[in-house]
Write a protein that holds these residues in place. Structure first.
Motif, short mmCIF file in Angstrom:
data_model
loop_
_atom_site.label_atom_id
_atom_site.label_comp_id
_atom_site.label_asym_id
_atom_site.label_seq_id
_atom_site.Cartn_x
_atom_site.Cartn_y
_atom_site.Cartn_z
N ASP A 205 0.80 -1.23 0.00
CA ASP A 205 0.00 0.00 0.00
C ASP A 205 0.83 1.28 0.00
O ASP A 205 0.42 2.30 0.53
N PHE A 206 2.04 1.21 -0.58
CA PHE A 206 2.92 2.38 -0.67
C PHE A 206 3.36 2.91 0.70
O PHE A 206 3.80 4.05 0.81
N ALA A 207 3.22 2.12 1.77
CA ALA A 207 3.50 2.60 3.13
C ALA A 207 4.74 1.92 3.70
O ALA A 207 4.94 0.72 3.52
N ARG A 208 5.55 2.67 4.43
CA ARG A 208 6.81 2.16 4.96
C ARG A 208 6.59 1.01 5.95
O ARG A 208 7.21 -0.04 5.83
N ASP A 209 5.73 1.23 6.93
CA ASP A 209 5.56 0.22 7.97
C ASP A 209 4.92 -1.05 7.42
O ASP A 209 5.31 -2.16 7.78
N LEU A 210 3.94 -0.87 6.52
CA LEU A 210 3.31 -2.05 5.93
C LEU A 210 4.29 -2.77 5.02
O LEU A 210 4.31 -4.01 4.96
N GLY A 211 5.12 -2.02 4.33
CA GLY A 211 6.16 -2.65 3.52
C GLY A 211 7.10 -3.48 4.36
O GLY A 211 7.51 -4.59 3.96
N ARG A 212 7.43 -2.97 5.55
CA ARG A 212 8.28 -3.73 6.47
C ARG A 212 7.59 -5.02 6.91
O ARG A 212 8.20 -6.10 6.91
N GLN A 213 6.32 -4.89 7.27
CA GLN A 213 5.57 -6.07 7.74
C GLN A 213 5.45 -7.13 6.64
O GLN A 213 5.64 -8.33 6.89
N VAL A 214 5.12 -6.69 5.42
CA VAL A 214 4.99 -7.63 4.31
C VAL A 214 6.32 -8.30 4.01
O VAL A 214 6.39 -9.52 3.77
N MET A 215 7.40 -7.52 4.07
CA MET A 215 8.73 -8.09 3.81
C MET A 215 9.09 -9.12 4.87
O MET A 215 9.67 -10.18 4.56
N GLU A 216 8.76 -8.84 6.12
CA GLU A 216 9.03 -9.80 7.19
C GLU A 216 8.32 -11.13 6.92
O GLU A 216 8.91 -12.20 7.07
N THR A 217 7.08 -11.05 6.48
CA THR A 217 6.30 -12.26 6.19
C THR A 217 6.87 -13.01 4.99
O THR A 217 7.03 -14.24 5.02
N LEU A 218 7.17 -12.27 3.93
CA LEU A 218 7.67 -12.92 2.71
C LEU A 218 9.06 -13.52 2.92
O LEU A 218 9.41 -14.52 2.27
N LEU A 219 9.84 -12.94 3.81
CA LEU A 219 11.17 -13.49 4.09
C LEU A 219 11.07 -14.88 4.72
O LEU A 219 11.93 -15.74 4.49
N GLN A 220 10.03 -15.10 5.50
CA GLN A 220 9.86 -16.41 6.12
C GLN A 220 9.56 -17.48 5.07
O GLN A 220 10.03 -18.61 5.17
N ALA A 221 8.79 -17.08 4.05
CA ALA A 221 8.44 -18.03 2.99
C ALA A 221 9.54 -18.15 1.95
O ALA A 221 9.68 -19.20 1.30
N HIS A 222 10.33 -17.08 1.79
CA HIS A 222 11.36 -17.06 0.75
C HIS A 222 12.67 -16.51 1.33
O HIS A 222 13.10 -15.40 0.99
#
Length: 325
Positions: A205-222
């Protein structure tokens, strides 16, 4: 009967949008006068890009003889439509609108046209299958988002040092024109290269904190990701934070690439944590003044007033950081 009464005839209401009947000359005219009541319906103010854009309109208001009516929809497409309704009721002469999403903001465009108010879309557009420049609104003022995504992809291909790219893509606001086009530009280039694989693509959603959260989740899967493409710098900075918390080294074992050209992104490039950011300028006030005055003079405005953007890398980030926002 005045011009706005004539143009305000509503022909049909359906599918959540309004279709209006304009005068014989098509788009509403703009009377040439000393001062204009100008509406700027901002979509949100939760990041440096939006704040800089709004400031640009406020700064321009004085030099361009505007009485500016500015609103903030706080990230709500419904409120942005309501804000435009309010501006129409206040009798604005001109509307500048950055649509939060391509489809939900079409009613605002149609209502302004029906009220006889020339509308210029700024930095984002609406669904061209429903509303077109030169017919439903005057023009789109903005960047080539597909080109931006292409430039990031091409730079990544030229500068990635590994054998196989494992890519995570952080998308912008779902349904927005920059998110749609920046994804297309990047993905289409990468699809031509067998050594590049986009393993996950999710909105931040173009947001810094949400980008951090999404990246944290995707790092676990990838956990083997080695390229992160963010649709804007705010999400890229958030991704860098997530990577560092996970013990990764942005700029060394993972390449972070982005779009916007913010001060924080240029500093990240200088610090070696980001590879590239393609500029997407927020300083639309002066351009809006110039195009509006041309329209008032009776000039035919091109459907797309394209903003030319630059590319920032380690070669030039330090040179331009002082003028970044």
């Amino acid at each position: 009967m005045n011009r706005r009464t004539i143009l305000g005839t509503v022909a049909a209401v359906g599918f959540g949008m309004i279709t209006s009947v304009a005068g014989a000359d098509g788009l509403p005219a703009l009377e040439k006068k000393e001062r204009y009541k100008v509406g700027f319906a901002q979509m949100e103010s939760n990041n440096p890009w939006r704040i800089a854009e709004t400031k640009s309109f406020h700064d321009t208001a004085e030099s361009c003889n505007w009485d500016l009516v500015a609103t903030d929809a706080a990230g709500s497409a419904a409120k942005q439509v309501s804000d435009v309704d309010s501006m129409i009721a206040q009798g604005i002469d001109v509307l500048f609108l950055p649509p939060r999403e391509e489809k939900p903001l079409i009613p605002a465009v149609m209502k302004a046209r029906a009220a006889g108010i020339p509308t210029f879309l700024v930095d984002r557009s609406v669904d061209s299958n429903v509303a077109q420049a030169g017919e439903h609104y005057v023009s789109f003022l903005g960047s080539d988002f597909i080109w931006q995504g292409q430039q990031v992809a091409e730079w990544t291909l030229e500068n990635f040092k590994g054998e196989k790219g494992i890519i995570v893509e952080l998308e912008g606001t779902t349904g927005s024109s920059p998110a749609n086009d920046r994804r297309k530009g990047f993905d289409d280039v990468m699809a031509q290269h067998d050594n590049m694989e986009i393993v996950a693509s999710q909105s931040g959603d173009f947001a810094r904190d949400l980008g951090r959260q999404v990246m944290e989740t995707l790092l676990q899967a990838h956990p083997d990701v080695n390229i992160v493409y963010a649709h804007n710098d705010e999400m890229a900075i958030g991704a860098i934070q997530a990577l560092e918390l996970a013990g990764r080294k942005p700029g060394e074992d993972v390449l972070v690439v982005s779009i916007d050209g913010t001060r924080d992104a240029l500093q990240a490039i200088i610090d070696g944590k980001m590879g590239v950011t393609v500029e997407s300028s927020p300083f639309f006030g002066p351009l809006a003044c110039e195009v509006m005055n041309r329209y008032a003079e009776g000039e035919e405005i091109e459907p797309w007033v394209q903003v030319k953007d630059r590319i920032f890398t380690a070669d030039n980030a330090a040179e331009f950081i002082d003028e970044a926002y």
